[in-house]
Scaffold this active site. Structure first.
Site, PDB file in Angstrom:
ATOM      1  N   TRP A 162       0.839  -1.214   0.000  1.00 56.15           N
ATOM      2  CA  TRP A 162       0.000   0.000   0.000  1.00 56.15           C
ATOM      3  C   TRP A 162       0.862   1.248   0.000  1.00 56.15           C
ATOM      4  O   TRP A 162       0.495   2.270  -0.595  1.00 56.15           O
ATOM      5  CB  TRP A 162      -0.974  -0.013   1.169  1.00 56.15           C
ATOM      6  CG  TRP A 162      -1.921  -1.169   1.098  1.00 56.15           C
ATOM      7  CD1 TRP A 162      -2.102  -2.149   2.022  1.00 56.15           C
ATOM      8  CD2 TRP A 162      -2.812  -1.492   0.004  1.00 56.15           C
ATOM      9  NE1 TRP A 162      -3.038  -3.055   1.580  1.00 56.15           N
ATOM     10  CE2 TRP A 162      -3.492  -2.679   0.355  1.00 56.15           C
ATOM     11  CE3 TRP A 162      -3.097  -0.893  -1.228  1.00 56.15           C
ATOM     12  CZ2 TRP A 162      -4.447  -3.271  -0.486  1.00 56.15           C
ATOM     13  CZ3 TRP A 162      -4.038  -1.488  -2.064  1.00 56.15           C
ATOM     14  CH2 TRP A 162      -4.697  -2.650  -1.684  1.00 56.15           C
ATOM     15  N   ASP A 163       1.989   1.185   0.678  1.00 57.76           N
ATOM     16  CA  ASP A 163       2.936   2.310   0.621  1.00 57.76           C
ATOM     17  C   ASP A 163       3.421   2.539  -0.803  1.00 57.76           C
ATOM     18  O   ASP A 163       3.529   3.677  -1.264  1.00 57.76           O
ATOM     19  CB  ASP A 163       4.150   2.019   1.508  1.00 57.76           C
ATOM     20  CG  ASP A 163       3.908   2.309   2.974  1.00 57.76           C
ATOM     21  OD1 ASP A 163       3.130   3.229   3.287  1.00 57.76           O
ATOM     22  OD2 ASP A 163       4.502   1.614   3.818  1.00 57.76           O
ATOM     23  N   VAL A 164       3.744   1.434  -1.485  1.00 57.30           N
ATOM     24  CA  VAL A 164       4.233   1.553  -2.863  1.00 57.30           C
ATOM     25  C   VAL A 164       3.137   2.142  -3.755  1.00 57.30           C
ATOM     26  O   VAL A 164       3.384   3.046  -4.560  1.00 57.30           O
ATOM     27  CB  VAL A 164       4.706   0.175  -3.376  1.00 57.30           C
ATOM     28  CG1 VAL A 164       5.020   0.215  -4.864  1.00 57.30           C
ATOM     29  CG2 VAL A 164       5.936  -0.288  -2.583  1.00 57.30           C
ATOM     30  N   GLY A 167       2.769   5.838  -3.033  1.00 57.39           N
ATOM     31  CA  GLY A 167       3.849   6.617  -3.651  1.00 57.39           C
ATOM     32  C   GLY A 167       3.526   6.960  -5.097  1.00 57.39           C
ATOM     33  O   GLY A 167       3.756   8.090  -5.552  1.00 57.39           O
TER      34      GLY A 167
END
Lengths: 411, 411
Positions: A162-164, A167
């Site tokens: 989810w971070d990726v 981003g």
């Protein structure tokens, strides 16, 4: 000389999503200035670490950026950051952050110094509460459907997916807002949250509709491809492969490579089902897998590989990361994505540049991450417009700092 | 009225990444025209399915797009698609695809009809071979480090995380190339691959450096947060929570909420280690978890929740997707991201719009996905510039088609 050359973006960040967004922009040629507190931000010592104790994580996510270290507890430090964020320049006035500092770092305050400022703020959830990939993911149900069939407990993903994803959205949002500013001259305040990114994505993938209409949780299906055929198999030498029968062509190629057309005809007759239907292949996956398993179990990876390649099967071996490094040319300089280089203070290893190629630009070699604060003096001079005397006074007072190595023992 | 209003993007795609990219653009206001072969593309019946047999996956990823259905095996069909992709318009001439059809759909051929065409092509790997999320992921080592501690076999992720990441890069690349075209008037051919996206990302996250410098594969650590403290716990009512002690503040809040300061002081004394070091917390996670587990095991989720919230702990409950739908206001109309609406032929459920908000634009309500081919006539007229007689002939010859419902039984 990247496609975004001339653009200046200021990044106030920690951890994955916003640093990755800044990295993506930097590797497309933007000047990205990351600011941190003196001694390093929350992610300065984030694992994995090199044998030297320095963070491979930080070095990986901050390649090619400029680093400024400022004491933001002081008014003078805050004024410096404000000047850097709102400095003039047609392709500047772009700020990405996940720090969400209220007051002096709000868009409403910063835009008093530059009315066309574009600020993209990533929050944990829409309410402004901290959330991380490790909490968003279980809250929305992905670990519940991950892991071996019959395994009772939820299994979290190891990749901060989810971070990726977030981003990527930070970059999208910045470029869309800058496109609008180029045409209409106005800046804006852009907001998103990690949890909303995850919630929207599971909705787009059909998971919310599935849950709402069926009322049931999707059960774990191990390493099977969901909804069609795809499965992992053990070879005779203990290596494992993943093979795909998602499309008609992939399925036909797999049947051909494993010489199992007759067996599949028998399976279809036994069950009265049509294996050309991808959903039927998923429902019958256990029987298909049992039928195919002996073919794999009788052959070492090398032989399996040759047969699958010869028939055009979509497949891959399972590997550890060290195995992938040793075996896969796509993780070496054979792939122009990678440059084998020394990262100062860390060591030598293959370092990725931008994964996207533009025909009007040649591919750039990746640049190492800076030492923390390495560009403080340069940025205070060229971006904030301070004279040498002013800069010296800031160093003397300890409000800014140059080049500090953050190692685990210092953290 | 989204931020990209006026932009026209043509999408020739299947599965996750490029459809998600087109969806992101459509939900920011672009006109996105997806073309498919008559009867539907490779993903027309992709699971999950609604009880009606129609694909929730397709409906989720194609919301708000225009759909054109054309027989691309005919020269006339190919000419039509070429006209649609290369149609005039300052903010048109933008094409995203993962079909990688050689010859007539190459950038070199298409740009003969519009010299400033921007084409973004997503491939499986850099060699142009098909690869999918299910194969890229094991090849690069993520499943090897996923799953319960001590579990021998690799565990694949359930979320197509690399597809989602690649979708973000397709949007980034398109917007960056269009920015360049606005300034310099030139189009270009943009390429990326799913495997390169994954390889670059694991490099950026430090995983390649870790493997190269240590020579060792990272071991599975279950649901633990890697490199600091974060763990799942069972509550007395069988519910499970994830709690985070990544930053100093998160760790202090967790210790406070669970009233375990004395226990942690004793643990530090017993081990001679400093728990303020995030890496130490990871190394001692089993002992920390054993120390904290009774606190959770003695309380139901409701009580755990109150205590964690009161102390500002970063945490989340584990849920199935149906549980999340029932419990979490972030997946309901309480969250302006979602609109509870009927998707024609599928049913009623909360549908997400764009997860990013721009202060200069109001948030738009999501639009349902089209029937396959629903906009064929409109697009042939307004975009390809054909007259009514020409359009009628194409329908008569079966080269184009309007509105077909794809259900599982028809697939």
């Amino acid at each position: 000389m990247g496609i975004l050359k001339g653009m200046r973006v200021v990044e106030g960040s920690a951890f994955v999503a916003v640093p990755l967004a800044g990295l993506t922009l930097a590797q497309m040629g933007a000047e990205v200035i990351r600011f941190d507190r003196i001694g390093g931000g929350l992610d300065a010592g984030r694992w994995p670490l090199a044998p030297s104790g320095r963070s491979l994580f930080w070095a990986g996510l901050n390649k090619g950026k400029k680093s400024v270290a400022v004491d933001m507890k002081t008014n003078e430090g805050r004024e410096l950051i404000t000047r850097i964020i709102t400095a003039p320049g047609e392709d500047a006035g772009l700020f990405i952050t996940n720090l969400r500092v209220r007051g002096w770092m709000d868009h409403v305050t910063l835009s008093q110094h530059r009315s066309d400022l574009i600020q993209v703020t990533l929050m944990g959830d829409r309410h402004g509460n901290p959330q991380v990939d490790y909490t968003v993911n279980p809250a929305l149900g992905i670990p519940d459907m991950t892991g071996p069939e019959g395994h009772e407990a939820p299994v979290a993903h190891a990749l901060p997916a989810w971070d990726v994803a977030a981003g990527g959205h930070v970059v999208n949002a910045l470029l869309a807002a800058e496109r609008h500013r180029l045409r209409h001259g106005v800046g804006q305040d852009v907001e998103l949250s990690l949890k909303d990114i995850a919630a929207a994505t599971i909705g787009h993938l059909g998971l919310i509709g599935e849950a709402a209409l069926s009322g049931k949780a999707r059960t774990k299906s191990g390493n099977a491809l969901f909804g069609a055929y795809g499965q992992d198999f053990l070879c005779s030498d203990g290596r494992r492969v993943m093979v795909i029968g998602l499309t008609d062509r992939q399925w036909k190629n797999l049947v051909k490579a494993t010489d199992s057309a007759d067996l599949m005809t028998r399976l279809a007759a036994d069950t009265g089902q049509d294996l050309r239907d991808e959903g039927v292949r998923f429902e019958l996956r256990a029987r298909i897998t049992a039928t195919l398993a002996p073919w794999f179990a009788q052959r070492p990876l090398s032989e399996v590989s040759r047969a699958l390649e010869a028939t055009g099967v979509t497949w891959a071996p399972f590997r550890t990361v060290p195995q992938a490094l040793a075996e896969d040319p796509d993780l070496s300089e054979d792939n122009p994505l990678f440059t084998d280089m020394i990262q100062p203070g860390l060591g030598r290893f293959p370092v990725p540049g931008a994964p996207v190629t533009f025909s009007e630009f040649s591919r750039e070699t990746p640049t190492a991450a800076p030492e923390l604060g390495a560009h403080t003096e340069e940025v205070l001079s060229t971006v904030a417009g301070l004279c040498d005397t002013e800069i010296q006074q800031l160093f003397d007072k300890g409000i800014v700092e140059n080049s500090r190595r953050v190692t685990r023992s210092a953290a």
